[in-house]
Write a protein that holds these residues in place. Structure first.
Motif, PDB file in Angstrom:
ATOM      1  N   THR A  31       0.838  -1.087  -0.067  1.00  9.26           N
ATOM      2  CA  THR A  31      -0.054  -0.004   0.063  1.00  9.26           C
ATOM      3  C   THR A  31       0.884   1.322  -0.016  1.00  9.26           C
ATOM      4  OG1 THR A  31      -1.639   1.286   1.166  1.00  9.26           O
ATOM      5  CG2 THR A  31      -0.238  -0.115   2.640  1.00  9.26           C
ATOM      6  N   ARG A  32       0.564   2.169  -0.676  1.00  9.44           N
ATOM      7  CA  ARG A  32       1.369   3.501  -0.861  1.00  9.44           C
ATOM      8  C   ARG A  32       0.273   4.899  -0.641  1.00  9.44           C
ATOM      9  NH1 ARG A  32       3.286  -0.157  -5.301  1.00  9.44           N
ATOM     10  NH2 ARG A  32       1.259   0.000  -6.066  1.00  9.44           N
ATOM     11  N   ARG A  33       0.983   5.839  -0.530  1.00 12.46           N
ATOM     12  CA  ARG A  33       0.455   6.979  -0.245  1.00 12.46           C
ATOM     13  C   ARG A  33       1.582   8.076  -0.996  1.00 12.46           C
ATOM     14  NH1 ARG A  33      -2.870   9.954   3.544  1.00 12.46           N
ATOM     15  NH2 ARG A  33      -4.354   8.415   3.188  1.00 12.46           N
ATOM     16  N   SER A  34       1.042   8.986  -1.926  1.00  9.21           N
ATOM     17  CA  SER A  34       1.813  10.268  -2.449  1.00  9.21           C
ATOM     18  C   SER A  34       0.841  11.226  -2.667  1.00  9.21           C
ATOM     19  CB  SER A  34       2.468   9.626  -3.571  1.00  9.21           C
ATOM     20  OG  SER A  34       1.559   9.240  -4.577  1.00  9.21           O
ATOM     21  N   PHE A  35       1.556  12.560  -2.710  1.00 10.03           N
ATOM     22  CA  PHE A  35       0.710  13.582  -3.108  1.00 10.03           C
ATOM     23  C   PHE A  35       1.501  14.435  -4.103  1.00 10.03           C
ATOM     24  CE2 PHE A  35       3.629  15.511  -0.217  1.00 10.03           C
ATOM     25  CZ  PHE A  35       3.790  16.944  -0.270  1.00 10.03           C
ATOM     26  N   ARG A  36       0.773  15.320  -4.732  1.00  7.15           N
ATOM     27  CA  ARG A  36       1.200  16.417  -5.660  1.00  7.15           C
ATOM     28  C   ARG A  36       0.828  17.590  -4.971  1.00  7.15           C
ATOM     29  NH1 ARG A  36      -1.581  15.293 -10.906  1.00  7.15           N
ATOM     30  NH2 ARG A  36      -0.063  13.887 -11.299  1.00  7.15           N
ATOM     31  N   SER A  37       1.820  18.552  -5.074  1.00  9.63           N
ATOM     32  CA  SER A  37       1.832  19.844  -4.350  1.00  9.63           C
ATOM     33  C   SER A  37       0.591  20.743  -4.765  1.00  9.63           C
ATOM     34  CB  SER A  37       3.154  20.484  -4.545  1.00  9.63           C
ATOM     35  OG  SER A  37       3.031  21.991  -3.828  1.00  9.63           O
ATOM     36  N   GLY A  38       0.117  21.356  -4.122  1.00  5.37           N
ATOM     37  CA  GLY A  38      -0.751  22.610  -4.542  1.00  5.37           C
ATOM     38  C   GLY A  38      -0.130  23.613  -5.213  1.00  5.37           C
ATOM     39  N   GLY A  39      -0.974  24.563  -5.662  1.00  8.27           N
ATOM     40  CA  GLY A  39      -0.138  26.047  -5.977  1.00  8.27           C
ATOM     41  C   GLY A  39      -1.146  27.108  -6.474  1.00  8.27           C
ATOM     42  N   PHE A  40      -0.773  27.864  -7.280  1.00  8.91           N
ATOM     43  CA  PHE A  40      -1.720  29.134  -7.790  1.00  8.91           C
ATOM     44  C   PHE A  40      -1.806  29.221  -9.238  1.00  8.91           C
ATOM     45  CE2 PHE A  40       0.489  30.067  -3.566  1.00  8.91           C
ATOM     46  CZ  PHE A  40      -0.713  30.588  -2.683  1.00  8.91           C
ATOM     47  N   ASN A  41      -2.941  29.741  -9.530  1.00  6.73           N
ATOM     48  CA  ASN A  41      -3.270  29.738 -10.874  1.00  6.73           C
ATOM     49  C   ASN A  41      -2.792  31.091 -11.316  1.00  6.73           C
ATOM     50  OD1 ASN A  41      -4.812  27.449 -12.038  1.00  6.73           O
ATOM     51  ND2 ASN A  41      -6.111  27.881 -10.146  1.00  6.73           N
ATOM     52  N   ALA A  53     -13.908  28.850  -4.060  1.00  7.38           N
ATOM     53  CA  ALA A  53     -14.287  30.034  -3.201  1.00  7.38           C
ATOM     54  C   ALA A  53     -13.935  31.452  -3.770  1.00  7.38           C
ATOM     55  CB  ALA A  53     -13.745  29.928  -1.714  1.00  7.38           C
ATOM     56  N   GLY A  54     -13.483  31.348  -5.174  1.00  4.48           N
ATOM     57  CA  GLY A  54     -13.309  32.462  -5.553  1.00  4.48           C
ATOM     58  C   GLY A  54     -11.708  33.015  -5.805  1.00  4.48           C
ATOM     59  N   GLY A  55     -10.813  32.147  -4.850  1.00  2.00           N
ATOM     60  CA  GLY A  55      -9.607  32.525  -4.844  1.00  2.00           C
ATOM     61  C   GLY A  55      -8.756  31.853  -5.853  1.00  2.00           C
ATOM     62  N   SER A  56      -7.515  32.096  -6.125  1.00  6.43           N
ATOM     63  CA  SER A  56      -6.667  31.433  -7.169  1.00  6.43           C
ATOM     64  C   SER A  56      -5.996  30.536  -6.896  1.00  6.43           C
ATOM     65  CB  SER A  56      -5.557  32.801  -7.511  1.00  6.43           C
ATOM     66  OG  SER A  56      -4.653  33.122  -6.372  1.00  6.43           O
ATOM     67  N   GLU A  57      -6.095  29.583  -5.524  1.00  4.53           N
ATOM     68  CA  GLU A  57      -5.259  28.573  -5.130  1.00  4.53           C
ATOM     69  C   GLU A  57      -5.786  27.357  -5.688  1.00  4.53           C
ATOM     70  OE1 GLU A  57      -2.872  27.106  -1.043  1.00  4.53           O
ATOM     71  OE2 GLU A  57      -4.259  29.133  -1.048  1.00  4.53           O
ATOM     72  N   TYR A  58      -5.160  26.380  -5.729  1.00  2.00           N
ATOM     73  CA  TYR A  58      -5.644  25.036  -5.784  1.00  2.00           C
ATOM     74  C   TYR A  58      -4.911  24.073  -4.775  1.00  2.00           C
ATOM     75  CZ  TYR A  58      -1.633  24.217  -9.077  1.00  2.00           C
ATOM     76  OH  TYR A  58      -0.501  24.430  -9.635  1.00  2.00           O
ATOM     77  N   ALA A  59      -5.547  23.001  -4.420  1.00  2.00           N
ATOM     78  CA  ALA A  59      -5.012  22.054  -3.149  1.00  2.00           C
ATOM     79  C   ALA A  59      -4.197  20.993  -3.691  1.00  2.00           C
ATOM     80  CB  ALA A  59      -6.319  21.550  -2.470  1.00  2.00           C
ATOM     81  N   VAL A 112      -8.163  23.073 -11.400  1.00  6.95           N
ATOM     82  CA  VAL A 112      -9.238  22.800 -10.166  1.00  6.95           C
ATOM     83  C   VAL A 112      -8.697  21.381  -9.536  1.00  6.95           C
ATOM     84  CG1 VAL A 112     -10.754  24.258 -11.628  1.00  6.95           C
ATOM     85  CG2 VAL A 112     -10.604  21.898 -11.670  1.00  6.95           C
ATOM     86  N   ASN A 113      -9.462  21.185  -8.453  1.00  6.53           N
ATOM     87  CA  ASN A 113      -9.654  20.346  -7.438  1.00  6.53           C
ATOM     88  C   ASN A 113     -10.973  19.620  -7.730  1.00  6.53           C
ATOM     89  OD1 ASN A 113      -7.600  22.161  -5.749  1.00  6.53           O
ATOM     90  ND2 ASN A 113      -7.025  20.070  -5.989  1.00  6.53           N
ATOM     91  N   VAL A 114     -11.112  18.496  -8.409  1.00  5.37           N
ATOM     92  CA  VAL A 114     -12.231  17.655  -8.278  1.00  5.37           C
ATOM     93  C   VAL A 114     -11.992  16.734  -7.089  1.00  5.37           C
ATOM     94  CG1 VAL A 114     -13.754  15.795  -9.743  1.00  5.37           C
ATOM     95  CG2 VAL A 114     -12.014  17.294 -10.674  1.00  5.37           C
ATOM     96  N   PRO A 115     -13.191  16.765  -6.168  1.00  4.47           N
ATOM     97  CA  PRO A 115     -13.178  15.946  -5.076  1.00  4.47           C
ATOM     98  C   PRO A 115     -12.559  14.498  -4.679  1.00  4.47           C
ATOM     99  CG  PRO A 115     -15.201  17.363  -5.251  1.00  4.47           C
ATOM    100  CD  PRO A 115     -14.487  17.395  -6.590  1.00  4.47           C
ATOM    101  N   LYS A 116     -13.325  14.026  -5.548  1.00  6.30           N
ATOM    102  CA  LYS A 116     -12.737  12.301  -5.144  1.00  6.30           C
ATOM    103  C   LYS A 116     -12.847  11.677  -6.577  1.00  6.30           C
ATOM    104  CE  LYS A 116     -14.023  12.265  -0.619  1.00  6.30           C
ATOM    105  NZ  LYS A 116     -12.811  12.092   0.250  1.00  6.30           N
ATOM    106  N   SER A 117     -11.964  10.749  -6.826  1.00  4.75           N
ATOM    107  CA  SER A 117     -12.183   9.706  -7.728  1.00  4.75           C
ATOM    108  C   SER A 117     -11.597   8.061  -7.187  1.00  4.75           C
ATOM    109  CB  SER A 117     -11.259   9.967  -8.916  1.00  4.75           C
ATOM    110  OG  SER A 117      -9.976   9.870  -8.564  1.00  4.75           O
TER     111      SER A 117
END
Length: 281
Positions: A31-41, A53-59, A112-117
């Motif tokens: 089993t593994r867990r990894s992540f891709r950094s968030g940032g700004f548009n 929420a109207g901001g420029s950030e993505y998670a 954008v961030n799509v909640p779940k897949s």
């Protein structure tokens, strides 16, 4: 004018167990867990907060998976054989996808961030050597990918419904045959043929809602290679042809139909020839 900053802290890890059942077979679970950094548009207004929420950030995007598999290397009916099999399921949160929207009257590509897949499937590959001059190989992949929570609102635009899952054919696979023959004591001829096939796929994350018409059909291609090698002199010469039957196929695209009523597809490479020469010294 309005500087923005953020820090993203996540833990990635891998944990697994494996057992050597016998000299030929090993089984494992991991089993593994990894992540891709968030940032700004870059093209979004420089406002604090995330895009929904109207901001420029993505998670950050976070993926967790479980994989069960087996690896075999031994004899099957007296034929040297290697086979690998893996079955997996992956859960992805805050999937980073591109969404094209109007900002101040202009087109902009926004992450954008799509909640779940959820993505599940299996992978199978293997090779066999029925004789010293003949090798066979294959791969087979099945992927069931879907957004399980798929509604996203960005910068005041209407909520977009994401799906089907893009750039992911349900089935894909390849086969190859490779043979050699001795022409003289020093000269060897090598022949190889391989093929690839995949089922249809979508190239837009919003093909089922905002951008219809973004499904591309499955396709098959074939490649051939012939080579001549001097075992004593160290030189070799080979000729290759890729997409030998000059199939027209598409490997991706960009969905603009929601904004311009036009979608753009990218064709795969046409029939291509090449010659390769090597010398070892």
């Amino acid at each position: 004018v309005n500087p923005l900053e953020d820090t993203f802290n996540k833990v990635s890890w891998t944990a697994g167990l494996q057992k050597q059942v016998n000299e030929d077979l090993m089984v494992y679970a991991t089993t593994r867990r990894s992540f891709r950094s968030g940032g700004f548009n870059f093209f979004a207004p420089p406002l604090k907060g995330f895009g929904n929420a109207g901001g420029s950030e993505y998670a950050p995007e976070t993926a967790t998976d479980v994989e069960l598999g087996a690896k075999f290397k031994g004899q099957l009916a007296g034929v040297p054989t290697r086979v690998n099999f893996a079955a997996y399921q992956m859960w992805v949160d805050d999937i980073q996808r591109s969404n094209y929207v109007q900002i101040f009257g202009a087109l902009a590509g926004i992450t954008v961030n799509v909640p779940k897949s959820k993505i599940a499937g299996f992978e199978l590959d293997g090779t066999m050597s029925p004789s010293h001059w003949l090798n066979l190989g294959w791969t087979l992949n099945y992927t069931d990918a879907k957004f399980t929570s798929n509604k996203v609102s960005v910068l005041g635009n209407p909520a977009a419904e994401f799906g089907p899952y893009p750039d992911t054919p349900e089935w894909s696979g390849s086969v190859y045959v490779e043979g050699t023959a001795s022409l003289t004591d020093k000269l060897r001829l090598a022949l190889r043929a391989d093929g690839y096939a995949q089922s249809s796929s979508w190239f837009s994350s919003t093909g089922g809602s905002l951008n219809p018409g973004t499904q591309i059909p499955g396709y098959q291609t074939a490649n051939f290679r012939i080579g001549l090698e001097d075992l004593a002199g160290g030189w070799s010469l080979s000729a290759n042809v890729k997409n030998a039957f000059n199939k027209t196929y598409y490997v991706g695209g960009i969905g603009f139909s929601s904004l311009f009523a036009v979608n753009t597809v990218i064709p795969g490479a046409p029939r291509t020839y090449s010659v390769e020469a090597r010398y070892r010294f």
